[in-house]
Design a protein around this motif. Sequence first.
Motif, PDB file in Angstrom:
ATOM      1  N   LYS A   1      -6.673  -8.504 -17.137  1.00  0.00           N
ATOM      2  CA  LYS A   1      -7.145  -9.175 -16.709  1.00  0.00           C
ATOM      3  C   LYS A   1      -6.386 -10.935 -17.861  1.00  0.00           C
ATOM      4  O   LYS A   1      -7.056 -12.097 -18.096  1.00  0.00           O
ATOM      5  N   ALA A   2      -5.130 -10.367 -18.811  1.00  0.00           N
ATOM      6  CA  ALA A   2      -4.840 -11.312 -19.883  1.00  0.00           C
ATOM      7  C   ALA A   2      -3.862 -11.616 -18.876  1.00  0.00           C
ATOM      8  O   ALA A   2      -2.590 -11.640 -18.880  1.00  0.00           O
ATOM      9  N   THR A   3      -4.965 -13.310 -18.320  1.00  0.00           N
ATOM     10  CA  THR A   3      -3.673 -13.928 -17.545  1.00  0.00           C
ATOM     11  C   THR A   3      -2.691 -15.402 -17.894  1.00  0.00           C
ATOM     12  O   THR A   3      -2.303 -16.417 -17.273  1.00  0.00           O
ATOM     13  N   ASN A   4      -2.839 -14.900 -19.426  1.00  0.00           N
ATOM     14  CA  ASN A   4      -2.062 -16.334 -20.050  1.00  0.00           C
ATOM     15  C   ASN A   4      -1.979 -15.683 -21.742  1.00  0.00           C
ATOM     16  O   ASN A   4      -2.023 -14.689 -22.158  1.00  0.00           O
ATOM     17  N   PRO A   5      -0.256 -16.585 -22.699  1.00  0.00           N
ATOM     18  CA  PRO A   5      -0.162 -15.726 -23.279  1.00  0.00           C
ATOM     19  C   PRO A   5      -1.088 -15.927 -24.982  1.00  0.00           C
ATOM     20  O   PRO A   5      -1.065 -15.022 -25.273  1.00  0.00           O
ATOM     21  N   HIS A   6      -2.173 -16.774 -24.328  1.00  0.00           N
ATOM     22  CA  HIS A   6      -3.162 -16.312 -25.470  1.00  0.00           C
ATOM     23  C   HIS A   6      -3.951 -15.489 -25.493  1.00  0.00           C
ATOM     24  O   HIS A   6      -4.033 -14.450 -26.407  1.00  0.00           O
ATOM     25  N   ALA A   7      -4.129 -14.763 -24.720  1.00  0.00           N
ATOM     26  CA  ALA A   7      -5.280 -13.411 -24.112  1.00  0.00           C
ATOM     27  C   ALA A   7      -4.152 -12.380 -24.120  1.00  0.00           C
ATOM     28  O   ALA A   7      -5.101 -11.619 -24.475  1.00  0.00           O
ATOM     29  N   ALA A   8      -2.523 -12.188 -23.952  1.00  0.00           N
ATOM     30  CA  ALA A   8      -1.848 -11.583 -23.981  1.00  0.00           C
ATOM     31  C   ALA A   8      -1.956 -11.220 -25.911  1.00  0.00           C
ATOM     32  O   ALA A   8      -1.634 -10.144 -26.245  1.00  0.00           O
ATOM     33  N   ALA A   9      -1.983 -12.655 -26.323  1.00  0.00           N
ATOM     34  CA  ALA A   9      -1.489 -12.001 -27.383  1.00  0.00           C
ATOM     35  C   ALA A   9      -2.827 -11.543 -28.292  1.00  0.00           C
ATOM     36  O   ALA A   9      -2.606 -10.783 -29.312  1.00  0.00           O
ATOM     37  N   ALA A  10      -3.685 -11.779 -28.078  1.00  0.00           N
ATOM     38  CA  ALA A  10      -5.276 -11.188 -28.322  1.00  0.00           C
ATOM     39  C   ALA A  10      -5.366  -9.515 -27.761  1.00  0.00           C
ATOM     40  O   ALA A  10      -5.762  -9.133 -28.991  1.00  0.00           O
ATOM     41  N   SER A  11      -4.603  -9.515 -26.991  1.00  0.00           N
ATOM     42  CA  SER A  11      -4.883  -8.327 -26.984  1.00  0.00           C
ATOM     43  C   SER A  11      -3.579  -7.088 -27.258  1.00  0.00           C
ATOM     44  O   SER A  11      -4.081  -6.022 -28.255  1.00  0.00           O
ATOM     45  N   LEU A  12      -2.102  -7.864 -27.783  1.00  0.00           N
ATOM     46  CA  LEU A  12      -1.711  -7.182 -28.555  1.00  0.00           C
ATOM     47  C   LEU A  12      -1.846  -7.377 -29.704  1.00  0.00           C
ATOM     48  O   LEU A  12      -1.796  -6.245 -30.347  1.00  0.00           O
ATOM     49  N   ALA A  13      -3.005  -8.441 -30.480  1.00  0.00           N
ATOM     50  CA  ALA A  13      -3.502  -8.272 -32.025  1.00  0.00           C
ATOM     51  C   ALA A  13      -4.320  -6.400 -31.771  1.00  0.00           C
ATOM     52  O   ALA A  13      -4.702  -6.682 -33.350  1.00  0.00           O
TER      53      ALA A  13
ATOM     54  N   ASP B   1       5.438 -18.778 -29.288  1.00  0.00           N
ATOM     55  CA  ASP B   1       4.845 -18.550 -30.395  1.00  0.00           C
ATOM     56  C   ASP B   1       4.305 -17.444 -29.784  1.00  0.00           C
ATOM     57  O   ASP B   1       3.708 -16.606 -31.152  1.00  0.00           O
ATOM     58  N   LEU B   2       4.109 -16.323 -29.197  1.00  0.00           N
ATOM     59  CA  LEU B   2       3.575 -15.474 -28.761  1.00  0.00           C
ATOM     60  C   LEU B   2       4.447 -14.244 -28.991  1.00  0.00           C
ATOM     61  O   LEU B   2       4.028 -12.950 -30.030  1.00  0.00           O
ATOM     62  N   VAL B   3       5.618 -14.563 -28.198  1.00  0.00           N
ATOM     63  CA  VAL B   3       6.762 -13.545 -29.097  1.00  0.00           C
ATOM     64  C   VAL B   3       6.935 -13.170 -30.647  1.00  0.00           C
ATOM     65  O   VAL B   3       6.992 -12.250 -31.335  1.00  0.00           O
ATOM     66  N   THR B   4       6.943 -14.044 -31.684  1.00  0.00           N
ATOM     67  CA  THR B   4       6.966 -14.965 -32.682  1.00  0.00           C
ATOM     68  C   THR B   4       6.029 -13.821 -33.427  1.00  0.00           C
ATOM     69  O   THR B   4       6.332 -13.368 -34.274  1.00  0.00           O
ATOM     70  N   ALA B   5       4.823 -14.178 -32.971  1.00  0.00           N
ATOM     71  CA  ALA B   5       3.588 -13.636 -33.741  1.00  0.00           C
ATOM     72  C   ALA B   5       3.130 -12.065 -33.497  1.00  0.00           C
ATOM     73  O   ALA B   5       3.380 -11.527 -34.735  1.00  0.00           O
ATOM     74  N   VAL B   6       4.010 -11.867 -32.238  1.00  0.00           N
ATOM     75  CA  VAL B   6       3.441 -10.059 -32.131  1.00  0.00           C
ATOM     76  C   VAL B   6       5.313  -9.497 -32.213  1.00  0.00           C
ATOM     77  O   VAL B   6       5.286  -8.124 -32.005  1.00  0.00           O
ATOM     78  N   ALA B   7       6.283  -9.727 -32.525  1.00  0.00           N
ATOM     79  CA  ALA B   7       6.783  -9.124 -32.686  1.00  0.00           C
ATOM     80  C   ALA B   7       7.586  -8.641 -33.063  1.00  0.00           C
ATOM     81  O   ALA B   7       8.098  -6.775 -33.120  1.00  0.00           O
ATOM     82  N   PRO B   8       7.150  -7.818 -34.537  1.00  0.00           N
ATOM     83  CA  PRO B   8       7.194  -6.628 -34.978  1.00  0.00           C
ATOM     84  C   PRO B   8       6.494  -5.748 -34.561  1.00  0.00           C
ATOM     85  O   PRO B   8       7.127  -4.801 -35.373  1.00  0.00           O
ATOM     86  N   LYS B   9       5.442  -5.940 -33.890  1.00  0.00           N
ATOM     87  CA  LYS B   9       4.431  -4.390 -33.329  1.00  0.00           C
ATOM     88  C   LYS B   9       5.802  -4.166 -31.811  1.00  0.00           C
ATOM     89  O   LYS B   9       4.866  -2.770 -31.707  1.00  0.00           O
ATOM     90  N   LEU B  10       6.441  -4.938 -31.894  1.00  0.00           N
ATOM     91  CA  LEU B  10       7.055  -4.874 -30.717  1.00  0.00           C
ATOM     92  C   LEU B  10       8.015  -3.482 -30.295  1.00  0.00           C
ATOM     93  O   LEU B  10       8.923  -3.303 -31.223  1.00  0.00           O
ATOM     94  N   ARG B  11       7.450  -2.042 -29.460  1.00  0.00           N
ATOM     95  CA  ARG B  11       8.668  -1.380 -29.702  1.00  0.00           C
ATOM     96  C   ARG B  11       9.494  -1.757 -28.562  1.00  0.00           C
ATOM     97  O   ARG B  11      11.157  -1.266 -28.704  1.00  0.00           O
ATOM     98  N   ALA B  12       9.416  -2.287 -27.140  1.00  0.00           N
ATOM     99  CA  ALA B  12      10.407  -2.475 -26.100  1.00  0.00           C
ATOM    100  C   ALA B  12       9.090  -2.859 -25.205  1.00  0.00           C
ATOM    101  O   ALA B  12       8.175  -3.075 -25.639  1.00  0.00           O
ATOM    102  N   VAL B  13       9.579  -3.867 -24.282  1.00  0.00           N
ATOM    103  CA  VAL B  13       9.190  -4.434 -23.411  1.00  0.00           C
ATOM    104  C   VAL B  13       9.855  -4.946 -21.884  1.00  0.00           C
ATOM    105  O   VAL B  13      10.983  -4.625 -21.951  1.00  0.00           O
ATOM    106  N   VAL B  14       8.973  -4.212 -20.791  1.00  0.00           N
ATOM    107  CA  VAL B  14       9.472  -4.447 -19.878  1.00  0.00           C
ATOM    108  C   VAL B  14       8.641  -5.767 -19.037  1.00  0.00           C
ATOM    109  O   VAL B  14       8.060  -5.291 -19.126  1.00  0.00           O
TER     110      VAL B  14
END
Length: 496
Positions: free
Chosen positions: A370-382, A402-415
């Motif tokens: 349901k996270a269909t935009n960057p803001h929703a994805a950022a909230a989920s990742l947080a 902005d999203l990637v900059t904010a969450v980069a430290p917690k990303l193990r990998a991305v597909v």
Amino acid sequence: MGRGLVKDWMATADRLSPWPQATVVVAGLGTSGFAAADGLMDLGARVVVLDASEGPGNQEKATVLEMLDVIVRLGPGATDTLPDDVDLVVTSPGWRPSAPLLAQAALRGVPVWGEVELAWRMSLPDRQVPWLAVTGTNGKTTTVGMLESMLTAAGLRTSAVGNVGRPIVEAVLDEVDYDVLAVELSSFQLHWTNSLSLHSAAVLNLAPDHLEWYADAAGWPPGVADPMGAYAADKARIYERVQRSCVYNVADPATEEMVVQAEVVEGARAIGFTLGIPGPSMLGIVDDLLVDRAFIPQRRDSAIEVAKLSDVVPYAPHNVENALAAAALARSFGVHPTAVADGLRRLRLGDHRIQTIAEVGGVRYVDDSKATNPHAAAASLAAFDHVVWIAGGQAKGTTFDDLVTAVAPKLRAVVVLGVDRRVIADALARHAPQVPVNVLETSDHGAMQQAVEWAAARAVPGDVVLLAPGCASKDMYPDYAARGDAFAAAVATLTG
């Protein structure tokens, strides 16, 4: 009555207006279009429904409407020309102002309403039920679900309507005498409104979304060329003429500014919600409690408990914000604090909203399709500490820097997958070059299986493999639910 006189009364039309003298075009035969046509027939209007799609669903609905003497025209070209002698156009949400039918209506001075505006007019003057309404970029459906549950726990007759799925017209014409309605409103729906006067309203947050719709400036008023500004202006419409409470997000100044700028009914209050300790006229958090410092007499120096953090399931900071917003709306309607807590405890949210699918080898697999935009994805990742992120789809004109900059430290990998996968991949390359990224070039349904297998191979115990696409789904799937189901099916292959 002459045609000109019909147009005169249309400006202030309500349920008791002389609808049998009016010809109304309904643009689009989706769920809201069908409900609008049916409701207008009940009022005695001459109704013409136009839709370019001849799919089986539309054919079936057309058959039903034609039995009620509605004129239905389907197929290519059906929506190219506005018929003569039309007094009103009721458009489905999502139709752009530049669509030929709507552009012709504007040139001819024919008013255009959405189904929401029609429903509001149909409730007046003798069926008026208070509306508690929610909009925002993210969290609308969850918040309306929470609100409906709180109202029900308080013993009130209510229904969740609007963008949540059930057309408001249907509820207005229902034989049930509702005490109050919990209403979800999208920016598209708000765009086509002009007279709503809600009991109370909330804007949860504001972030870029649907910018491809708002970038289509043709048909907009002169000077409107800023897609984000136009999107925000439509969201802000929800506060106009509010009677009791304008609920805003303290952490999102744009929502408070909307309240400041709104023309409300005298006496309406601004009510904030915050994840911090609330000030007067706010709801917020103290220790592990959700508290109200807005709807109590002694709000200057005290607060009252309305729920516990443990009542908010699933727990995530953005979901607590949703609960606070819902509580603010419920409390504005006089709901007792115990009903707020009971409503949260009874609620079971739908699938695909930060839903844990499985745990395999110490790794959690979470579906937030349901996270269909960057803001929703950022909230989920947080909500998580270490994540293998599955993202991609239709970016809708948004960016991910902005999203990637904010969450980069917690990303193990991305597909990343989907039609706009490169938008996300490029943002990762710019702002998180150290994070391993797999860009799946395939766009068939096997891509999700590949994504899950690749993510599983890189996750370690304690990690979360998170589907939070940040994008719409229709490049690959019928909807976000089908995308979430594909994720769950792929995860199931890991567990056998």
